[in-house]
Design an enzyme around this catalytic site. Structure first.
Site, PDB file in Angstrom:
ATOM      1  N   CYS A  98     -15.165  34.979 -19.635  1.00 54.27           N
ATOM      2  CA  CYS A  98     -14.975  36.063 -20.600  1.00 54.27           C
ATOM      3  C   CYS A  98     -16.026  36.054 -21.706  1.00 54.27           C
ATOM      4  CB  CYS A  98     -13.580  35.975 -21.222  1.00 54.27           C
ATOM      5  SG  CYS A  98     -13.369  34.529 -22.269  1.00 54.27           S
ATOM      6  N   LYS A 153     -18.495  -1.663  11.849  1.00 49.95           N
ATOM      7  CA  LYS A 153     -18.515  -1.002  10.542  1.00 49.95           C
ATOM      8  C   LYS A 153     -18.317   0.510  10.689  1.00 49.95           C
ATOM      9  CE  LYS A 153     -19.699  -2.822   7.010  1.00 49.95           C
ATOM     10  NZ  LYS A 153     -20.769  -3.598   6.449  1.00 49.95           N
ATOM     11  N   TYR A 202      -6.560 -14.108   6.596  1.00 53.92           N
ATOM     12  CA  TYR A 202      -7.021 -13.799   7.953  1.00 53.92           C
ATOM     13  C   TYR A 202      -7.697 -14.951   8.685  1.00 53.92           C
ATOM     14  CZ  TYR A 202     -11.219 -12.568   5.220  1.00 53.92           C
ATOM     15  OH  TYR A 202     -12.263 -12.562   4.338  1.00 53.92           O
ATOM     16  N   LYS A 212     -12.253 -10.497  16.936  1.00 54.41           N
ATOM     17  CA  LYS A 212     -12.387 -11.950  17.069  1.00 54.41           C
ATOM     18  C   LYS A 212     -11.920 -12.380  18.452  1.00 54.41           C
ATOM     19  CE  LYS A 212     -11.430 -12.561  12.165  1.00 54.41           C
ATOM     20  NZ  LYS A 212     -10.488 -12.947  11.118  1.00 54.41           N
ATOM     21  N   GLU A 223      11.096 -26.717 -23.254  1.00 56.46           N
ATOM     22  CA  GLU A 223      11.631 -27.463 -22.106  1.00 56.46           C
ATOM     23  C   GLU A 223      10.535 -27.676 -21.068  1.00 56.46           C
ATOM     24  OE1 GLU A 223      15.241 -26.239 -20.114  1.00 56.46           O
ATOM     25  OE2 GLU A 223      16.224 -25.947 -22.067  1.00 56.46           O
ATOM     26  N   TYR A 224       9.739 -26.618 -20.895  1.00 56.69           N
ATOM     27  CA  TYR A 224       8.613 -26.714 -19.968  1.00 56.69           C
ATOM     28  C   TYR A 224       7.652 -27.805 -20.452  1.00 56.69           C
ATOM     29  CZ  TYR A 224       4.394 -25.463 -17.373  1.00 56.69           C
ATOM     30  OH  TYR A 224       3.284 -25.511 -16.587  1.00 56.69           O
ATOM     31  N   ASP A 225       7.353 -27.758 -21.758  1.00 58.25           N
ATOM     32  CA  ASP A 225       6.437 -28.744 -22.326  1.00 58.25           C
ATOM     33  C   ASP A 225       6.974 -30.165 -22.149  1.00 58.25           C
ATOM     34  OD1 ASP A 225       4.868 -26.672 -23.043  1.00 58.25           O
ATOM     35  OD2 ASP A 225       5.495 -26.633 -25.158  1.00 58.25           O
ATOM     36  N   CYS A 258     -10.938  27.390 -23.194  1.00 57.75           N
ATOM     37  CA  CYS A 258     -11.266  28.776 -23.522  1.00 57.75           C
ATOM     38  C   CYS A 258     -10.036  29.301 -24.240  1.00 57.75           C
ATOM     39  CB  CYS A 258     -11.513  29.582 -22.246  1.00 57.75           C
ATOM     40  SG  CYS A 258     -11.461  31.360 -22.553  1.00 57.75           S
ATOM     41  N   ASP A 316     -11.952  -4.287   2.492  1.00 54.60           N
ATOM     42  CA  ASP A 316     -13.089  -4.159   1.582  1.00 54.60           C
ATOM     43  C   ASP A 316     -12.694  -4.766   0.233  1.00 54.60           C
ATOM     44  OD1 ASP A 316     -15.529  -3.523   0.682  1.00 54.60           O
ATOM     45  OD2 ASP A 316     -15.220  -1.354   0.591  1.00 54.60           O
ATOM     46  N   LYS A 340     -11.021  -4.646   8.544  1.00 47.57           N
ATOM     47  CA  LYS A 340     -11.976  -5.367   7.700  1.00 47.57           C
ATOM     48  C   LYS A 340     -11.729  -4.905   6.266  1.00 47.57           C
ATOM     49  CE  LYS A 340     -16.805  -6.709   7.369  1.00 47.57           C
ATOM     50  NZ  LYS A 340     -16.989  -6.488   5.937  1.00 47.57           N
ATOM     51  N   GLU A 395      -8.782  -6.869  13.697  1.00 45.09           N
ATOM     52  CA  GLU A 395      -8.211  -6.871  12.344  1.00 45.09           C
ATOM     53  C   GLU A 395      -8.911  -5.836  11.478  1.00 45.09           C
ATOM     54  OE1 GLU A 395      -8.796 -10.836  10.885  1.00 45.09           O
ATOM     55  OE2 GLU A 395      -7.714 -11.748  12.556  1.00 45.09           O
ATOM     56  N   CYS A 448      -8.690  36.209 -21.214  1.00 47.23           N
ATOM     57  CA  CYS A 448      -9.821  35.771 -20.382  1.00 47.23           C
ATOM     58  C   CYS A 448      -9.459  36.013 -18.910  1.00 47.23           C
ATOM     59  CB  CYS A 448     -10.075  34.292 -20.633  1.00 47.23           C
ATOM     60  SG  CYS A 448     -11.103  33.533 -19.393  1.00 47.23           S
ATOM     61  N   ARG A 493     -16.560 -16.833  -2.314  1.00 50.09           N
ATOM     62  CA  ARG A 493     -17.462 -17.179  -1.220  1.00 50.09           C
ATOM     63  C   ARG A 493     -18.816 -17.670  -1.740  1.00 50.09           C
ATOM     64  NH1 ARG A 493     -21.217 -14.139   1.675  1.00 50.09           N
ATOM     65  NH2 ARG A 493     -21.618 -15.012   3.739  1.00 50.09           N
ATOM     66  N   LEU A 515     -20.456 -12.077   8.824  1.00 48.37           N
ATOM     67  CA  LEU A 515     -20.236 -11.597  10.183  1.00 48.37           C
ATOM     68  C   LEU A 515     -21.406 -10.730  10.613  1.00 48.37           C
ATOM     69  CD1 LEU A 515     -16.527 -10.407   9.830  1.00 48.37           C
ATOM     70  CD2 LEU A 515     -17.310 -12.286  11.270  1.00 48.37           C
ATOM     71  N   CYS A 520     -17.276  30.716 -22.655  1.00 49.73           N
ATOM     72  CA  CYS A 520     -16.536  30.732 -21.390  1.00 49.73           C
ATOM     73  C   CYS A 520     -17.332  31.507 -20.336  1.00 49.73           C
ATOM     74  CB  CYS A 520     -15.169  31.383 -21.615  1.00 49.73           C
ATOM     75  SG  CYS A 520     -14.299  31.757 -20.089  1.00 49.73           S
TER      76      CYS A 520
HETATM   77  S1  IVH Z   1     -13.386 -13.188   9.246  1.00 45.13           S
HETATM   78  C1  IVH Z   1     -16.282 -16.439  10.054  1.00 45.13           C
HETATM   79  N1  IVH Z   1     -11.703 -11.234   8.977  1.00 45.13           N
HETATM   80  O1  IVH Z   1     -15.933  -9.532   5.793  1.00 45.13           O
HETATM   81  C2  IVH Z   1     -15.504 -15.205   9.911  1.00 45.13           C
HETATM   82  N2  IVH Z   1     -13.545 -11.341   7.484  1.00 45.13           N
HETATM   83  O2  IVH Z   1     -18.767  -9.415   6.522  1.00 45.13           O
HETATM   84  C3  IVH Z   1     -15.121 -15.008   8.531  1.00 45.13           C
HETATM   85  N3  IVH Z   1     -13.567  -9.582   5.810  1.00 45.13           N
HETATM   86  O3  IVH Z   1     -16.987 -12.391   4.106  1.00 45.13           O
HETATM   87  C4  IVH Z   1     -14.664 -13.694   8.217  1.00 45.13           C
HETATM   88  N4  IVH Z   1     -11.724  -8.585   6.448  1.00 45.13           N
HETATM   89  O4  IVH Z   1     -15.004 -11.149   3.165  1.00 45.13           O
HETATM   90  C5  IVH Z   1     -12.830 -11.798   8.517  1.00 45.13           C
HETATM   91  N5  IVH Z   1     -10.106  -9.570   8.818  1.00 45.13           N
HETATM   92  C6  IVH Z   1     -11.225 -10.142   8.377  1.00 45.13           C
HETATM   93  C7  IVH Z   1     -11.935  -9.631   7.283  1.00 45.13           C
HETATM   94  C8  IVH Z   1     -13.103 -10.256   6.871  1.00 45.13           C
HETATM   95  C9  IVH Z   1     -12.715  -8.581   5.567  1.00 45.13           C
HETATM   96  C10 IVH Z   1     -14.804  -9.822   5.031  1.00 45.13           C
HETATM   97  C11 IVH Z   1     -14.961 -11.238   4.559  1.00 45.13           C
HETATM   98  C12 IVH Z   1     -16.294 -11.673   5.066  1.00 45.13           C
HETATM   99  C13 IVH Z   1     -16.968 -10.367   5.352  1.00 45.13           C
HETATM  100  C14 IVH Z   1     -18.000 -10.548   6.424  1.00 45.13           C
END
Ligand code: IVH
Length: 723
Positions: A422, A325, A237, A301, A42-44, A437, A125, A123, A121, A442, A144, A90, A419
């Protein structure tokens, strides 16, 4: 939907629009939710109808059409994508002072900055991503890359369920611009990552370094079906660009994205000035490990887009934002030696002895290496410089070694064949990753077994921790569990140097433990795979240890929550002669083998004279549990609602559970797993590396705190043991 002038009849335009919507929805159900509502044919059929309409009226083709985007073909490479506006990086600051300096700097450029509101905000990882929506439909997702050109990972991004495919309906409050570029971070939750590595270890495979790399690897899979199996999430974000203005400030932009159905991090705060921003950064830093995902800092920001535009950017980073950081959680140190510890089941676990190093705020001098294969896979050798990683409640671990640090005469480490405790043989069975062991008596196993018997989850003998057990075993005073109850008081005083009161307390605690209910004894025996829940079920069924010992395999395995593995383990345990001797000795010294404790009271009972008759209350948590479980047994899941209405804060790591599991266990029992301590908190469970703020708050409010070993107990009984 397309606004361009086309030569197709209105009916075709409508049908195409309708088909695209339907196909997008079904593709989402199929690829993302894995729960198609219609059969493939059906999807097809829908797909070919759209395709033939587009063939007939090529003017109707738009890049976001499913015919142009949907499909999970295996990719041979990732096409380059030039971002409509560059994905900048950043600037970084590493301290409060540097953060204030940033504000001074931009205030000199524009004096409105000093008085402007800011947004702070977490950050994340993870991996930065740009999501381009055309006419409200996800048309392209790109990494990116170098900031100017990224890679097209659309097919993989489509498998992430939290990323909307179509936002044209979701945002009723706003009109969706024909072009919208939403930016954010793809990440993998910490718990999923831990689980992933646990499985890797079990399978004898190499562990992954961190959630970020794993998330990045997942996005670069050539087959989107593989990405679909990865537990990836997303936080939006930033709005990269939009064909018409959707917000005047970051706060508005976040709200806009929220309204469109994007996940926006709830930890984001709007603050009035740099002082508040500093406070929030420090708060995030302190709580970074309370979050279910990894953050490596905070992003501050300027809120107003007007001011952002006036401040502008340097060649690679905006002036209106900065990353604060956190201190790193990976350090390099020397691996002094690899040693092996013996657990109560005899399992020999290699661990690294490290030159002490401060990682993530605490001193690390040891790190587990799990098993022989892990040492080999990581190829770490004594005297290597190694990378030690500690991500909050994760136990410190060795990520790898620095190859340049290795001298030419270095040799791979060999698992010892004897061991360390012992001197008996260490054996690794074929097909298993663990080494054991196998010597019954022991001392190391003995110490661990007795300490486990005395622990809070089992017989709860206060004052009999591992150190004291070690002393008793090493001093030849105790050989097996029964010996605990025939200790000679005078000899103990003379040898231990313990004061009269301590010895009295210990004897009293031992005496009390004779009356513990059967399930605690079963736990205390340390039968492999048998935890408190199974022990409770068995005790409830059989009522006496002798009956458990005589039980048939089927009788055991039929009990709910027991099953074949535990049943076999129980039988094997009782079949071993050495264990039968231990049990005989416990019988001789008068340990209660029955289900109900002799003091069957479902209330606290007052301990007698030894603690001076001063009202030392000890809760028989075990005997109370039955009542609670029955009373609350009416939940849909069949799980006793022992924690109904109770708010529990868990801080730090609980051995054997991920944070998600901990929260799930609390919720399943009707409780609330709260993130912060308040007056409403019933108890704070303190695991490894707890949050200081939580503990301080609990102290201030007088909220009871219990250690992690009591966690299971609390779950089962819904009761606190009074200190
Ligand atoms: S803003 C122009 N907001 O951090 C500003 N970046 O070191 C664009 N990241 O490449 C980034 N959390 O991958 C922004 N709340 C946040 C973020 C964030 C993680 C990362 C993002 C960016 C890197 C910059």
């Amino acid at each position: 939907m397309p606004t361009e002038q086309v030569n197709a009849p209105a009916a075709a335009i409508d049908r195409v629009a309708q088909l695209r919507k339907e196909i997008t929805r079904h593709a989402y159900l199929y690829y993302v939710n894995d729960s198609p509502e219609i059969p493939d044919y059906e999807y097809d059929a829908l797909f070919s109808e759209l395709k033939s309409l587009e063939d007939t009226y090529p003017d109707l083709i738009v890049p976001s059409s499913p015919t142009q985007t949907v499909g999970s073909a295996i990719l041979s490479s990732f096409e380059p994508v030039v971002h409509a506006s560059p994905m900048m990086s950043l600037g970084n600051v590493f301290s409060e002072d540097e953060l204030r300096e940033w504000m001074h700097r931009i205030s000199r450029l524009d004096d409105e900055a000093a008085a402007s509101s800011l947004v702070v905000e977490p950050k994340i990882d993870g991996v930065a991503i740009s999501l381009v929506y055309q006419d409200g439909v996800l048309a392209q997702a790109a990494t990116r890359g170098d900031g100017v050109t990224g890679e097209d990972v659309t097919a993989n991004i489509r498998t992430i369920s939290v990323i909307p495919w179509d936002i044209s309906d979701s945002s009723r409050k706003h009109r969706v611009p024909s072009y919208l570029d939403v930016r954010g971070e793809i990440y993998m939750p910490v718990d999923s990552f831990k689980q992933l590595n646990k499985v890797q270890i079990e399978k004898g495979l190499k562990t992954y370094a961190n959630p970020r790399n794993f998330a990045a690897g997942s996005l670069r899979q050539k087959d989107p079906k593989i990405t679909a199996t990865r537990p990836l999430l997303f936080w939006a974000y930033q709005i990269g660009s939009a064909s018409n203005e959707v917000a005047n400030s970051q706060t508005e932009a976040l709200q806009y994205m929220r309204d469109c159905g994007f996940p926006v991090n709830p930890e984001i705060r709007s603050v009035k000035n740099i002082q508040e921003a500093v406070d929030r950064c420090l708060e995030l830093q302190e709580h970074r490990h309370d979050l279910p995902y990894e953050i490596d800092g905070a992003v501050i920001k300027i809120d107003s887009f007007d001011l952002q535009n006036r401040l502008g950017s340097t060649s690679h980073a905006p002036r209106w934002a900065i990353a604060y950081k956190f201190p790193p959680e990976e350090k390099i140190t020397r691996l002094l030696a690899i040693e092996v510890s013996i657990g109560r089941t005899g399992r020999a676990t290699p661990y690294a002895v490290l030159e002490p190093v401060t990682v993530g705020g605490s001193i690390v001098s040891m790190a587990t290496l799990h098993n022989e294969d892990q040492v080999k896979l990581k190829d770490v050798r004594p005297s290597d410089m190694v990378i030690v990683r500690k991500a909050g409640d994760v136990i410190p671990e060795i990520v790898g070694h620095i190859s340049e640090s290795r001298t030419s005469d270095s040799k791979p480490w060999e698992f010892p064949d004897r061991c360390p405790s012992c001197g008996g043989p260490l054996v690794r069975l074929e097909g298993e990753s663990d080494t054991y062991c196998i010597t019954m008596d022991c001392p190391a196993q003995k110490i661990q077994r007795i300490a486990h018997y005395a622990s809070r989850v089992a017989m709860d003998i206060e004052g009999l921790g591992e150190k004291r057990v070690d002393w008793l075993v090493s001093g030849g005073l105790v050989h097996d569990l029964g010996d605990l109850y025939s200790l000679d008081r005078d000899r103990l005083v003379a040898m231990s140097g313990l004061g009269d009161l301590s010895v009295d307390n210990l004897f009293h605690a031992l005496d009390e433990s004779r009356q513990r209910p059967l399930y605690r004894l079963l736990v205390g025996l340390g039968i492999r795979h048998l935890g408190p829940a199974g022990a409770r079920a068995i005790a409830g069924e059989f009522g006496h240890l002798d009956a458990v010992m005589d039980a048939e395999l089927d009788e055991l395995s039929e009990i709910e929550g027991v099953g074949a593995v535990i049943a076999q383990s129980i039988q094997r345990f009782f079949a071993a002669e050495a264990n039968q001797r231990v049990i005989d000795n416990l019988r001789k010294v008068g340990i209660n083998f029955g289900e109900t404790a002799v003091s069957s009271a479902s209330h606290y009972h007052v301990a007698d004279s030894l603690s001076g008759g001063s009202g030392h209350y000890v809760a028989e948590a075990g005997s109370k549990a039955g009542g609670v479980a029955e009373a609350g047994g009416g939940s849909d899941t069949g799980i006793a609602q022992t924690l109904a209405g109770k708010s529990i804060v868990v801080t730090g790591a609980i051995e054997g559970f991920t944070r998600e599991e901990v929260e799930g266990l609390i919720r399943e029992r009707g409780g609330k797993a709260a993130g912060s301590v308040s007056k409403k908190t019933w108890v704070v469970v303190v695991g490894r590396d707890p949050g200081v703020t939580k503990l301080r708050k609990a102290d201030e409010l007088g909220i009871p705190q219990v250690d992690a070993s009591l966690f299971r107990e609390i779950l089962e009984t819904g009761e606190l043991i009074e200190p």
